[in-house]
Design a protein around this motif. Structure first.
Motif, mmCIF file in Angstrom:
data_model
loop_
_atom_site.group_PDB
_atom_site.id
_atom_site.type_symbol
_atom_site.label_atom_id
_atom_site.label_comp_id
_atom_site.label_asym_id
_atom_site.label_seq_id
_atom_site.Cartn_x
_atom_site.Cartn_y
_atom_site.Cartn_z
ATOM 1 N N GLN A 40 20.889 73.146 115.972
ATOM 2 C CA GLN A 40 20.640 72.039 116.882
ATOM 3 C C GLN A 40 21.936 71.593 117.555
ATOM 4 N N SER A 85 17.608 71.578 125.805
ATOM 5 C CA SER A 85 17.107 70.338 125.200
ATOM 6 C C SER A 85 15.874 70.605 124.351
ATOM 7 N N ASP A 86 14.972 71.451 124.876
ATOM 8 C CA ASP A 86 13.762 71.775 124.111
ATOM 9 C C ASP A 86 14.108 72.475 122.807
ATOM 10 N N ARG A 89 15.476 69.977 120.292
ATOM 11 C CA ARG A 89 14.398 69.169 119.711
ATOM 12 C C ARG A 89 13.576 69.977 118.711
ATOM 13 N N GLU A 92 15.438 70.167 115.518
ATOM 14 C CA GLU A 92 15.395 68.873 114.837
ATOM 15 C C GLU A 92 14.041 68.653 114.162
ATOM 16 N N ASP A 93 12.959 68.974 114.890
ATOM 17 C CA ASP A 93 11.619 68.787 114.320
ATOM 18 C C ASP A 93 11.407 69.674 113.096
ATOM 19 N N THR A 96 13.476 68.413 110.149
ATOM 20 C CA THR A 96 12.857 67.232 109.536
ATOM 21 C C THR A 96 11.676 67.623 108.663
#
Length: 475
Positions: A40, A85-86, A89, A92-93, A96
């Protein structure tokens, strides 16, 4: 004031190999999450590099020409920025999600509790060894602390919230301190607390006979409201226990409730609710009975009025020796439940007991009786036995922890308890114990689910009746 309660079930029921395998899985998930965090960061840096380059692109000769020179093309810079950016993200998703799975795995199988329990034992051992140097004066140390707190309370320099703050701050040393004090006064190191209170326990019937009386009168009573409903799991039983202990619906203090469930085959199963200590002078579930119940001698424990009251209520309700019985008790009620399961196993068939905020580590409960215990780390009562509960496949201890207020907005873990006043209150109350069990159940822990399923099966059937027995001490 709102407080968040989180719980950690212990790792009972799993082999060393299974725990190591589960720990390895959680570690690998966390490592994968760390790698995704690195990816990321790389996508973010790439995005930033492109954004820094974009302002200078119009000045290049190839971008000023109406027709791009051979070998040159206009790059879709906006799409490249959006793509970076995608990807950031997405990393990150996924990170998580992986770390959430690792956290749930850790909680559900008691891995965190196991590691924390090891650290607690280590710190307890170090504290006990340090206190050994001061063992001759340990009782005076404890007495001085108690006297100081009492004087501060009487003079108004210490309110309830401050006292609870002190108890929570010192929670980690309470158990080893009590063990060190008891060991210095008792020669029995297997159950130092029980040995310590045996002397006072022997005198208690004489004291009770003089001030309260030692004769129990028991009368059937009926609630003014709807009373206790049908329980289908441990959460439902805890709700009923809270209703009984708080004397709602006009239920008098020191009242024991006995429910009879009938299965499809016609067999009766029983569920007995035992409330915590009440401070009324004529209560057979009073402060003095705690001393008797904590004794390491069965002859002293059997004289406790609270135990005799429950035994009498069960016999009056019609519990037969071969009938399966489950007991649910808070504080002293839990000690009564554990003591009956250890001392009266030849009189009743105890299927499952649930103790809430009760020091029961030294009760030798039969191996075929299931035991579910809920304890809060910040309150002293559960530590009065000076030891952790034993570990076995059908015995589970859920340890709750009270934190600060829940975070505003977003996802949160744990259960929220709203305190009565603005400051902290004792976490010994049923609201905190119920929240700890609910959070443990939310984690979908196999050990917690297995306990809940066994309890539900133990009281399976239709509720036939609920009898309420009020006990009083008379001279």
């Amino acid at each position: 004031m709102k407080r968040t309660i989180t719980a950690a079930p212990d790792a009972n029921g799993y082999t060393r190999t299974e725990l190591d395998h589960l720990t390895g899985m959680a570690d690998r998930l966390n490592q994968a999450g760390g790698a995704l965090a690195t990816m990321q960061s790389q996508w973010v840096l790439t995005n930033q590099a492109i954004c820094r380059t974009m302002p200078g692109l119009p000045a290049l000769p190839c971008t000023q020409a109406a027709v791009p020179p051979p070998g040159h093309a206009r790059l879709p810079m906006d799409r490249m920025v959006s793509f970076c950016s995608d990807q950031a993200r997405a990393c990150e998703d996924l990170r998580t999600r992986l770390q959430s799975v690792a956290d749930r795995l850790t909680k559900a199988y008691g891995l965190y509790s196991q590691a924390e329990s090891f650290m607690d034992r280590l710190m307890g051992s170090l504290t006990s060894k340090a206190l050994t140097v001061f063992q001759p004066i340990a009782p005076f140390m404890l007495g001085s602390i108690s006297l100081g707190l009492g004087m501060a309370k009487l003079t108004g320099h210490l309110d309830t919230s401050q006292f609870q703050e002190f108890m929570e701050t010192t929670a980690s040393i309470q158990q080893p301190l009590l063990t060190a004090v008891a060991s210095g006064l008792s020669s029995d190191h297997h159950d130092p607390i029980g040995g310590l209170v045996t002397g006072p326990g022997l005198l208690m019937p004489l004291i009770l006979a003089h001030f309260q009386g030692d004769r129990i009168t028991m009368d059937p009573v009926q609630p003014q409201g709807k009373g206790l409903g049908e329980a289908h799991d441990i959460a439902g039983a805890l709700h009923n226990l809270e209703t009984l202990g708080s004397c709602r619906d006009g239920i008098p203090y020191a009242t024991v409730a006995v429910q009879r469930y009938r299965k499809a085959d016609g067999k009766d199963h029983w569920l007995v609710y035992i409330p915590g200590t009440s401070s009324h002078l004529d209560s057979p579930i009073g402060w003095a009975q705690n001393i008797q119940l904590m004794s390491d001698k069965a002859s002293v424990r059997d004289r406790a009025a609270s135990l005799r009251l429950v035994d009498r209520a069960m016999r009056d309700a019609g519990v037969r020796p071969d009938d399966p019985v489950s007991l649910v008790g808070h504080s002293q009620g839990g000690i009564v439940a554990a003591t009956m399961a250890s001392d009266l196993s030849d009189r009743y068939r105890f299927d499952h007991i649930v103790t809430v905020g009760s020091p029961i580590a030294h009760r030798k409960i039969q191996s075929d009786t299931w035991v579910t215990s809920v304890e809060m780390r910040e309150e002293l009562v559960s530590s009065l036995d000076g030891a952790d509960n034993p570990s076995r496949p059908n015995r589970l201890t859920v340890r709750g922890r009270a934190g600060g207020p829940p975070p505003p907005g977003g996802d949160q873990t744990g259960r929220t308890v709203i305190t009565v006043g603005p400051g902290k209150e004792s976490t010994h109350g049923m609201a905190y114990q119920q929240a700890a069990w609910a959070d443990a159940r939310d984690q979908n822990s196999p050990a917690v689910r297995r306990q809940d399923d066994h309890f539900a099966h133990a009281i399976e059937g239709d509720l036939q009746e609920t009898r309420y027995y009020r006990g009083r001490l008379r001279r």
